[in-house]
Design a protein around this motif. Sequence first.
Motif, PDB file in Angstrom:
ATOM      1  N   ASP A  50       0.855  -1.189   0.000  1.00  0.00           N
ATOM      2  CA  ASP A  50       0.000   0.000   0.000  1.00  0.00           C
ATOM      3  C   ASP A  50       0.895   1.244   0.000  1.00  0.00           C
ATOM      4  O   ASP A  50       1.667   1.440   0.943  1.00  0.00           O
ATOM      5  CB  ASP A  50      -0.885  -0.032   1.248  1.00  0.00           C
ATOM      6  N   VAL A  71     -11.225  -2.835  -9.540  1.00  0.00           N
ATOM      7  CA  VAL A  71     -10.461  -2.159  -8.487  1.00  0.00           C
ATOM      8  C   VAL A  71     -10.308  -3.049  -7.268  1.00  0.00           C
ATOM      9  O   VAL A  71     -11.047  -4.011  -7.076  1.00  0.00           O
ATOM     10  CB  VAL A  71     -11.141  -0.841  -8.038  1.00  0.00           C
ATOM     11  N   SER A  74      -7.951  -0.677  -0.578  1.00  0.00           N
ATOM     12  CA  SER A  74      -6.958  -0.939   0.461  1.00  0.00           C
ATOM     13  C   SER A  74      -7.675  -1.251   1.765  1.00  0.00           C
ATOM     14  O   SER A  74      -8.584  -0.527   2.160  1.00  0.00           O
ATOM     15  CB  SER A  74      -6.060   0.288   0.633  1.00  0.00           C
ATOM     16  N   GLN A  79      -8.619   3.437   0.086  1.00  0.00           N
ATOM     17  CA  GLN A  79      -8.390   3.986  -1.251  1.00  0.00           C
ATOM     18  C   GLN A  79      -8.563   2.843  -2.261  1.00  0.00           C
ATOM     19  O   GLN A  79      -8.276   1.690  -1.959  1.00  0.00           O
ATOM     20  CB  GLN A  79      -6.961   4.531  -1.404  1.00  0.00           C
ATOM     21  N   PHE A  81      -7.607   1.140  -5.978  1.00  0.00           N
ATOM     22  CA  PHE A  81      -6.581   1.093  -7.009  1.00  0.00           C
ATOM     23  C   PHE A  81      -7.117   0.314  -8.204  1.00  0.00           C
ATOM     24  O   PHE A  81      -7.675  -0.776  -8.039  1.00  0.00           O
ATOM     25  CB  PHE A  81      -5.304   0.418  -6.485  1.00  0.00           C
ATOM     26  N   GLY A  86      -3.028   0.436 -11.976  1.00  0.00           N
ATOM     27  CA  GLY A  86      -2.407   0.738 -10.697  1.00  0.00           C
ATOM     28  C   GLY A  86      -2.811   2.098 -10.135  1.00  0.00           C
ATOM     29  O   GLY A  86      -2.464   2.439  -9.006  1.00  0.00           O
ATOM     30  N   GLN A  87      -3.548   2.867 -10.928  1.00  0.00           N
ATOM     31  CA  GLN A  87      -3.899   4.228 -10.527  1.00  0.00           C
ATOM     32  C   GLN A  87      -4.810   4.243  -9.296  1.00  0.00           C
ATOM     33  O   GLN A  87      -5.785   3.492  -9.224  1.00  0.00           O
ATOM     34  CB  GLN A  87      -4.602   4.927 -11.705  1.00  0.00           C
ATOM     35  N   CYS A  88      -4.484   5.126  -8.345  1.00  0.00           N
ATOM     36  CA  CYS A  88      -5.363   5.339  -7.205  1.00  0.00           C
ATOM     37  C   CYS A  88      -6.502   6.239  -7.644  1.00  0.00           C
ATOM     38  O   CYS A  88      -6.269   7.300  -8.232  1.00  0.00           O
ATOM     39  CB  CYS A  88      -4.590   5.980  -6.054  1.00  0.00           C
ATOM     40  N   ALA A  95       0.006   5.913  -7.659  1.00  0.00           N
ATOM     41  CA  ALA A  95      -0.292   4.683  -8.391  1.00  0.00           C
ATOM     42  C   ALA A  95       0.598   3.577  -7.844  1.00  0.00           C
ATOM     43  O   ALA A  95       1.683   3.842  -7.324  1.00  0.00           O
ATOM     44  CB  ALA A  95      -0.038   4.861  -9.885  1.00  0.00           C
ATOM     45  N   VAL A  96       0.120   2.349  -7.931  1.00  0.00           N
ATOM     46  CA  VAL A  96       0.967   1.215  -7.568  1.00  0.00           C
ATOM     47  C   VAL A  96       1.477   0.575  -8.851  1.00  0.00           C
ATOM     48  O   VAL A  96       0.894   0.727  -9.923  1.00  0.00           O
ATOM     49  CB  VAL A  96       0.222   0.163  -6.704  1.00  0.00           C
TER      50      VAL A  96
END
Length: 122
Positions: A50, A71, A74, A79, A81, A86-88, A95-96
């Motif tokens: 995270d 999505v 978390s 939040q 993702f 990967g975008q929040c 982004a992850v």
Amino acid sequence: MKARTSWDVVCTVEDLVPESGVAVWTEDGPVAVFYLPHRLPALFAISHTDPFTGKNLLARGITGDLKGQPVVASPLYKQHFNLQTGQCLEDEEVAVKTYPVLLDGTNVRVEIPAANKESVAA
Ligand code: FES
């Protein structure tokens, strides 16, 4: 030396949990592999970490659809993702990492970037 990636076996189909994620360890760090059987493709791989807390827990998040996007939320602060990019969804600057993932027979393979392979080997 030519840059190359490798498709590492991270788990098998039996390890996957429908509508959920499993955490696997790779040479690029912990990765969360999600299996959403109603989607095509059905497999997604993102960082398990995270970005807001640095904790490894994204594989345990609740999956769903937001505006047609797959999505994960978390588990800590909720939040969302996007599993493809990967975008929040709540913070456009966060982004992850995402990883290409595929099924090879009964093996799940994740593509690990070459740079990380080399730094591990060095
Ligand atoms: S993939 Fe099964 S409900 Fe979205």
